[in-house]
Design a protein around this motif. Structure first.
Motif, short mmCIF file in Angstrom:
data_model
loop_
_atom_site.label_atom_id
_atom_site.label_comp_id
_atom_site.label_asym_id
_atom_site.label_seq_id
_atom_site.Cartn_x
_atom_site.Cartn_y
_atom_site.Cartn_z
N SER A 217 0.80 -1.22 0.00
CA SER A 217 0.00 0.00 0.00
C SER A 217 0.84 1.27 0.00
CB SER A 217 -0.91 0.03 1.24
OG SER A 217 -0.14 0.06 2.42
N GLU A 218 2.08 1.16 0.48
CA GLU A 218 2.86 2.39 0.59
C GLU A 218 4.35 2.08 0.69
OE1 GLU A 218 3.10 6.35 3.53
OE2 GLU A 218 2.07 4.51 4.17
N ILE A 227 -0.98 -3.90 3.19
CA ILE A 227 -2.32 -3.99 3.75
C ILE A 227 -2.76 -5.44 3.69
CG2 ILE A 227 -3.07 -1.63 3.24
CD1 ILE A 227 -4.49 -2.74 0.74
#
Length: 278
Positions: A217-218, A227
């Motif tokens: 997710s990041e 996630i």
């Protein structure tokens, strides 16, 4: 005695007319009571077939019955020649005064009726209502009783509940567990993703359909964040969340996949003037 008989004789027609009006007035009152009972009974039978709470049904039926009886009494008094305008004015003034004095209570009552009619939640549901999170123990006309996870009893005015958003965590049979795990930039992303997937599939409480979501997710400052979003039955939400946190940490440690601490690299540059002085 002779004077009384004379008075009755002289006013015989008026007394007969008044007697007829009095009889009609009595019949109006009796008819009002019968009509009130029939309408309220029919109302209860119809509303009992709906999802409206029995307390609300009884209360509304009582209000309708009382209003019909009051109307019948006013009609009876008016029929015998009593001026009912003053009574109506007094009732209106009293109703206005009571309404102003009990404005907050009436607001809570109206909100309680709306809650019981539209059923945004029921007893046993875990909700966030009026800014308070807890399990609904009882819904009353003026307040709703909640029990917090740490076993506190909270009495929430119904007006506060209906004036804000209501989140019902128990309404749907399934819920999604949202978790975020950060791993080191040196970790193999595919192996990490497979590790998360295997751990979830080994838990019988995790639903196979819909399938869990596992994705990067990041790319954060200190870690690559995944996630992990499995679907579970609502009753299993917290159990899966807490167990997953523990199992994922142990599995990442055994696999040698680091969970980095927040860190920052600081680079120091010296100006040419400072270098000459040194």
């Amino acid at each position: 005695m002779k004077e009384i008989l004379t008075w009755f004789s002289e006013n015989q027609d008026m007394l007969i007319a008044f007697g007829i009006k009095a009889c009609v007035a009595v019949l109006i009152v009796i008819g009002g009571f019968i009509l009130a009972r029939v309408i309220s009974g029919s109302m209860i039978k119809r509303l009992d077939k709906t999802s409206i709470d029995n307390m609300v049904v009884s209360f509304l039926a009582g209000i309708v019955r009382t209003l019909i009886i009051i109307a019948a009494l006013l009609m009876a008094l008016s029929h015998v020649g009593v001026q009912t305008t003053s009574f109506i004015a007094i009732l209106g003034a009293a109703g206005l005064a009571i309404g102003l004095a009990l404005q907050g209570s009436l607001s809570n009552f109206a909100s309680g009726v709306m809650i019981m009619i539209y059923r945004p939640f029921k007893s046993g549901d875990y909700v966030d209502a009026g800014g308070i999170a807890g399990t609904v123990q009882r819904i009353e006309l003026f307040t709703t009783i909640l029990k917090t996870p740490d076993n506190k009893k909270v009495v929430v005015p119904n007006a506060r509940i209906t004036s804000a958003a209501i989140t019902n965590f128990s309404h749907n049979p399934t819920r999604r567990v949202d978790m975020v795990f950060g791993v080191s930039y040196d970790a193999n992303l595919q192996e990490t993703k497979q590790l998360f997937h295997d751990l979830l599939m080994a838990d019988d409480r995790v639903l196979k359909d819909p399938a869990p979501t596992i994705a990067v997710s990041e790319l954060a400052d200190s870690s690559v964040n995944f996630i992990v979003r499995p679907w579970v039955n609502s009753a299993d939400y917290w159990g899966v969340y807490w167990d997953s946190m523990e199992k994922f940490k142990d599995a990442l440690d055994k696999a040698g996949i680091g969970i980095p601490y927040p860190q920052m690299d600081v680079h120091m540059h010296h100006s040419s003037a400072e270098s000459e002085e040194k």
